[in-house]
Motif scaffolding. Structure first.
Motif, PDB file in Angstrom:
ATOM      1  N   LEU A 299       0.822  -1.201   0.000  1.00 29.01           N
ATOM      2  CA  LEU A 299       0.000   0.000   0.000  1.00 29.01           C
ATOM      3  C   LEU A 299       0.860   1.256   0.000  1.00 29.01           C
ATOM      4  O   LEU A 299       0.579   2.225  -0.715  1.00 29.01           O
ATOM      5  CB  LEU A 299      -0.929  -0.017   1.210  1.00 29.01           C
ATOM      6  N   ALA A 300       1.924   1.237   0.798  1.00 30.57           N
ATOM      7  CA  ALA A 300       2.825   2.379   0.828  1.00 30.57           C
ATOM      8  C   ALA A 300       3.564   2.529  -0.502  1.00 30.57           C
ATOM      9  O   ALA A 300       3.778   3.646  -0.989  1.00 30.57           O
ATOM     10  CB  ALA A 300       3.830   2.222   1.975  1.00 30.57           C
ATOM     11  N   LYS A 301       3.946   1.412  -1.091  1.00 28.72           N
ATOM     12  CA  LYS A 301       4.621   1.450  -2.395  1.00 28.72           C
ATOM     13  C   LYS A 301       3.734   2.112  -3.443  1.00 28.72           C
ATOM     14  O   LYS A 301       4.198   2.924  -4.259  1.00 28.72           O
ATOM     15  CB  LYS A 301       4.991   0.033  -2.819  1.00 28.72           C
ATOM     16  N   GLU A 302       2.452   1.774  -3.434  1.00 27.69           N
ATOM     17  CA  GLU A 302       1.521   2.373  -4.376  1.00 27.69           C
ATOM     18  C   GLU A 302       1.426   3.885  -4.167  1.00 27.69           C
ATOM     19  O   GLU A 302       1.377   4.671  -5.126  1.00 27.69           O
ATOM     20  CB  GLU A 302       0.148   1.725  -4.213  1.00 27.69           C
ATOM     21  N   ALA A 303       1.415   4.291  -2.902  1.00 27.51           N
ATOM     22  CA  ALA A 303       1.344   5.721  -2.610  1.00 27.51           C
ATOM     23  C   ALA A 303       2.627   6.434  -3.019  1.00 27.51           C
ATOM     24  O   ALA A 303       2.591   7.546  -3.555  1.00 27.51           O
ATOM     25  CB  ALA A 303       1.076   5.932  -1.119  1.00 27.51           C
ATOM     26  N   LEU A 304       3.771   5.797  -2.792  1.00 30.04           N
ATOM     27  CA  LEU A 304       5.055   6.411  -3.132  1.00 30.04           C
ATOM     28  C   LEU A 304       5.221   6.578  -4.637  1.00 30.04           C
ATOM     29  O   LEU A 304       6.003   7.424  -5.088  1.00 30.04           O
ATOM     30  CB  LEU A 304       6.203   5.573  -2.565  1.00 30.04           C
ATOM     31  N   HIS A 305       4.509   5.794  -5.402  1.00 24.62           N
ATOM     32  CA  HIS A 305       4.552   5.965  -6.850  1.00 24.62           C
ATOM     33  C   HIS A 305       4.130   7.380  -7.243  1.00 24.62           C
ATOM     34  O   HIS A 305       4.588   7.925  -8.256  1.00 24.62           O
ATOM     35  CB  HIS A 305       3.625   4.943  -7.519  1.00 24.62           C
ATOM     36  N   GLN A 306       3.290   7.982  -6.408  1.00 25.30           N
ATOM     37  CA  GLN A 306       2.811   9.340  -6.669  1.00 25.30           C
ATOM     38  C   GLN A 306       3.542  10.392  -5.833  1.00 25.30           C
ATOM     39  O   GLN A 306       3.721  11.524  -6.297  1.00 25.30           O
ATOM     40  CB  GLN A 306       1.304   9.428  -6.379  1.00 25.30           C
ATOM     41  N   CYS A 307       3.969  10.051  -4.627  1.00 24.81           N
ATOM     42  CA  CYS A 307       4.434  11.095  -3.709  1.00 24.81           C
ATOM     43  C   CYS A 307       5.913  11.003  -3.331  1.00 24.81           C
ATOM     44  O   CYS A 307       6.366  11.747  -2.458  1.00 24.81           O
ATOM     45  CB  CYS A 307       3.579  11.109  -2.444  1.00 24.81           C
ATOM     46  N   LEU A 308       6.668  10.103  -3.959  1.00 28.38           N
ATOM     47  CA  LEU A 308       8.106  10.094  -3.693  1.00 28.38           C
ATOM     48  C   LEU A 308       8.700  11.428  -4.137  1.00 28.38           C
ATOM     49  O   LEU A 308       8.437  11.889  -5.250  1.00 28.38           O
ATOM     50  CB  LEU A 308       8.785   8.946  -4.440  1.00 28.38           C
ATOM     51  N   PRO A 309       9.510  12.088  -3.308  1.00 26.47           N
ATOM     52  CA  PRO A 309      10.043  13.407  -3.660  1.00 26.47           C
ATOM     53  C   PRO A 309      10.811  13.400  -4.979  1.00 26.47           C
ATOM     54  O   PRO A 309      11.531  12.447  -5.294  1.00 26.47           O
ATOM     55  CB  PRO A 309      10.977  13.728  -2.484  1.00 26.47           C
ATOM     56  N   GLU A 310      10.637  14.474  -5.730  1.00 28.30           N
ATOM     57  CA  GLU A 310      11.297  14.585  -7.029  1.00 28.30           C
ATOM     58  C   GLU A 310      12.808  14.483  -6.901  1.00 28.30           C
ATOM     59  O   GLU A 310      13.482  13.940  -7.783  1.00 28.30           O
ATOM     60  CB  GLU A 310      10.916  15.914  -7.691  1.00 28.30           C
ATOM     61  N   ALA A 311      13.360  15.000  -5.822  1.00 26.99           N
ATOM     62  CA  ALA A 311      14.821  14.971  -5.643  1.00 26.99           C
ATOM     63  C   ALA A 311      15.348  13.545  -5.562  1.00 26.99           C
ATOM     64  O   ALA A 311      16.508  13.285  -5.909  1.00 26.99           O
ATOM     65  CB  ALA A 311      15.214  15.747  -4.394  1.00 26.99           C
ATOM     66  N   LEU A 312      14.507  12.616  -5.107  1.00 21.32           N
ATOM     67  CA  LEU A 312      14.922  11.217  -5.055  1.00 21.32           C
ATOM     68  C   LEU A 312      14.620  10.507  -6.377  1.00 21.32           C
ATOM     69  O   LEU A 312      15.300   9.538  -6.728  1.00 21.32           O
ATOM     70  CB  LEU A 312      14.211  10.490  -3.904  1.00 21.32           C
ATOM     71  N   ARG A 313      13.608  10.950  -7.094  1.00 20.46           N
ATOM     72  CA  ARG A 313      13.314  10.361  -8.397  1.00 20.46           C
ATOM     73  C   ARG A 313      14.414  10.694  -9.402  1.00 20.46           C
ATOM     74  O   ARG A 313      14.777   9.879 -10.244  1.00 20.46           O
ATOM     75  CB  ARG A 313      11.987  10.893  -8.933  1.00 20.46           C
ATOM     76  N   ARG A 314      14.929  11.902  -9.298  1.00 16.07           N
ATOM     77  CA  ARG A 314      15.955  12.353 -10.233  1.00 16.07           C
ATOM     78  C   ARG A 314      17.322  12.201  -9.586  1.00 16.07           C
ATOM     79  O   ARG A 314      17.449  11.735  -8.457  1.00 16.07           O
ATOM     80  CB  ARG A 314      15.670  13.805 -10.634  1.00 16.07           C
ATOM     81  N   ASP A 315      18.365  12.618 -10.293  1.00 16.34           N
ATOM     82  CA  ASP A 315      19.733  12.409  -9.821  1.00 16.34           C
ATOM     83  C   ASP A 315      20.277  13.618  -9.080  1.00 16.34           C
ATOM     84  O   ASP A 315      21.428  14.032  -9.257  1.00 16.34           O
ATOM     85  CB  ASP A 315      20.654  12.076 -11.005  1.00 16.34           C
ATOM     86  N   VAL A 316      19.456  14.202  -8.224  1.00 18.28           N
ATOM     87  CA  VAL A 316      19.870  15.404  -7.501  1.00 18.28           C
ATOM     88  C   VAL A 316      21.046  15.123  -6.575  1.00 18.28           C
ATOM     89  O   VAL A 316      21.947  15.950  -6.430  1.00 18.28           O
ATOM     90  CB  VAL A 316      18.672  15.973  -6.705  1.00 18.28           C
ATOM     91  N   PHE A 317      21.066  13.948  -5.949  1.00 12.74           N
ATOM     92  CA  PHE A 317      22.084  13.644  -4.954  1.00 12.74           C
ATOM     93  C   PHE A 317      23.208  12.766  -5.501  1.00 12.74           C
ATOM     94  O   PHE A 317      24.051  12.304  -4.728  1.00 12.74           O
ATOM     95  CB  PHE A 317      21.448  12.939  -3.745  1.00 12.74           C
ATOM     96  N   VAL A 318      23.249  12.519  -6.808  1.00  9.82           N
ATOM     97  CA  VAL A 318      24.202  11.552  -7.345  1.00  9.82           C
ATOM     98  C   VAL A 318      25.645  11.969  -7.095  1.00  9.82           C
ATOM     99  O   VAL A 318      26.490  11.136  -6.715  1.00  9.82           O
ATOM    100  CB  VAL A 318      23.941  11.321  -8.853  1.00  9.82           C
ATOM    101  N   ASP A 319      25.967  13.236  -7.279  1.00 12.51           N
ATOM    102  CA  ASP A 319      27.332  13.693  -7.035  1.00 12.51           C
ATOM    103  C   ASP A 319      27.670  13.659  -5.552  1.00 12.51           C
ATOM    104  O   ASP A 319      28.794  13.313  -5.167  1.00 12.51           O
ATOM    105  CB  ASP A 319      27.530  15.108  -7.580  1.00 12.51           C
ATOM    106  N   TYR A 320      26.701  14.003  -4.740  1.00 17.61           N
ATOM    107  CA  TYR A 320      26.936  14.047  -3.304  1.00 17.61           C
ATOM    108  C   TYR A 320      27.181  12.655  -2.729  1.00 17.61           C
ATOM    109  O   TYR A 320      27.901  12.496  -1.739  1.00 17.61           O
ATOM    110  CB  TYR A 320      25.734  14.696  -2.612  1.00 17.61           C
TER     111      TYR A 320
END
Length: 348
Positions: A299-320
């Motif tokens: 159930l949480a996985k289904e919700a995270l499909h919509q509400c996972l933060p964009e910074a984690l969806r994209r490569d914002v932290f890849v260099d860090y």
């Protein structure tokens, strides 16, 4: 949220922020405390700023005295414990005893079973409740209580004394400290010391610990600190929530109803945004681990499909995270879990 979650049954209702009065009642009158048995303790070395190291990286005393411990050390411990009964000698005794945690391996059972010791520690804790609101706590008073908490953490970390520590409901005595929001040094050290005690408990991976904590207000207290605390307090509080999630009962509890899930998710989302602006590697690691564990619940996985933060969806932290392969791998696993076979590799 999907219909299956709305129809889902279980849990104990939404998490609510505890009031100061309810915490005070829990700690002082909500549970019977045996006359000479109760316990708790804190961090690493003497200073509460080391609380996260003790809570997240060390196991504490586990009983059994090694051969290299001198009898003089044990005699000194017994002498200092005797001084705890005398209020005029207690402050100095607490300071000296807090330095003995690493050299006397069986300090935890000595503290627990010696007459009046735990009661003396609790007296120091309860004595400063009136100084919390309005805030009148001074550094010396805070340092003394932090030393008492350090000894209680020692007891909480010990495999033999921990069950009795929980049965006595001693963690409840710390909750008024976790519920403060003053940022001055005395209050911050007191929060860190208290978080260190809870962190030492959850680090043991004991289901009884998790069951006990879920029956209290520890999750909303930690969530509040995760939003408003110092970087170090946020790190320890997030570690505690992570360890609760890693337990099957803890995961089921948080994911039992949409209000619980979204309460935790909203705090984590705000933390991710803060980390974009001010990165912190250790804190980011715990946030990612929390999300990864939440994704284990359908159930949480289904919700995270919509509400996972964009910074984690994209490569914002890849260099860090390039020097932290474990956290990088967890983040990659999280994205694959939420979006199987789908990567979003766009520039920042």
């Amino acid at each position: 949220m999907s219909a299956p979650w709305n129809n889902h049954r279980g849990g104990r209702g939404p998490m609510r922020q505890p009031s100061q009065s309810s915490l005070h009642n829990h700690a002082q009158g909500g549970h019977h405390m045996p006359a000479t048995h109760n316990q708790h303790a804190l961090n690493h070395h003497n200073h509460p700023m080391h609380a996260n190291n003790a809570a997240m990286g060390r196991g504490g005393n586990r009983g059994g005295r090694p051969d290299d411990i001198r009898d003089d050390d044990v005699k000194t411990v017994y002498y200092l414990i005797g001084n705890l009964i005398d209020s005029s000698k207690r402050e100095a005794a607490l300071y000296e005893l807090s330095k003995k945690r690493d050299s006397v391996t069986d300090l935890a059972p000595i503290l627990w079973y010696s007459f009046g010791t735990i009661v003396s520690l609790l007296q120091e804790i309860v004595a400063i409740y009136p100084l919390l609101s309005p805030p009148r706590l001074q550094s010396q008073q805070s340092d003394t209580v932090c030393n008492a908490l350090a000894l209680l953490q020692c007891v909480a970390s010990n495999v033999h004394t921990r069950p009795m520590f929980l049965n006595a409901h001693i963690p409840l005595y710390l909750y008024p400290f976790l519920n403060t929001d003053h940022t001055s040094r005395p209050f911050e050290f007191l929060r860190l010391a208290s978080l260190g005690v809870i962190g030492a408990l959850v680090k043991m991976d004991d289901s009884e610990v998790i069951n006990f904590l879920l029956s209290t207000e520890i999750i909303p207290l930690c969530l509040r600190i995760m939003e408003t605390g110092s970087d170090l307090s946020k790190t320890v509080a997030t570690f505690i929530v992570q360890k609760i999630l890693l337990d099957e009962t803890g995961l089921s509890y948080i994911c039992a109803t949409p209000p619980r899930f979204y309460t935790v998710n909203n705090v984590l989302t705000n933390m991710v945004q803060q980390l974009v602006e001010k990165p912190g590697q250790r804190l980011l690691k715990h946030v990612i681990r929390c999300y990864l564990r939440l994704a284990d619940n359908m159930l949480a996985k289904e919700a995270l499909h919509q509400c996972l933060p964009e910074a984690l969806r994209r490569d914002v932290f890849v260099d860090y995270l390039k020097d932290d392969p474990n956290t990088s791998a967890w983040l990659k696993q999280l994205k694959e879990t939420i979006h199987p076979g789908h990567y979003i590799n766009q520039p920042r």
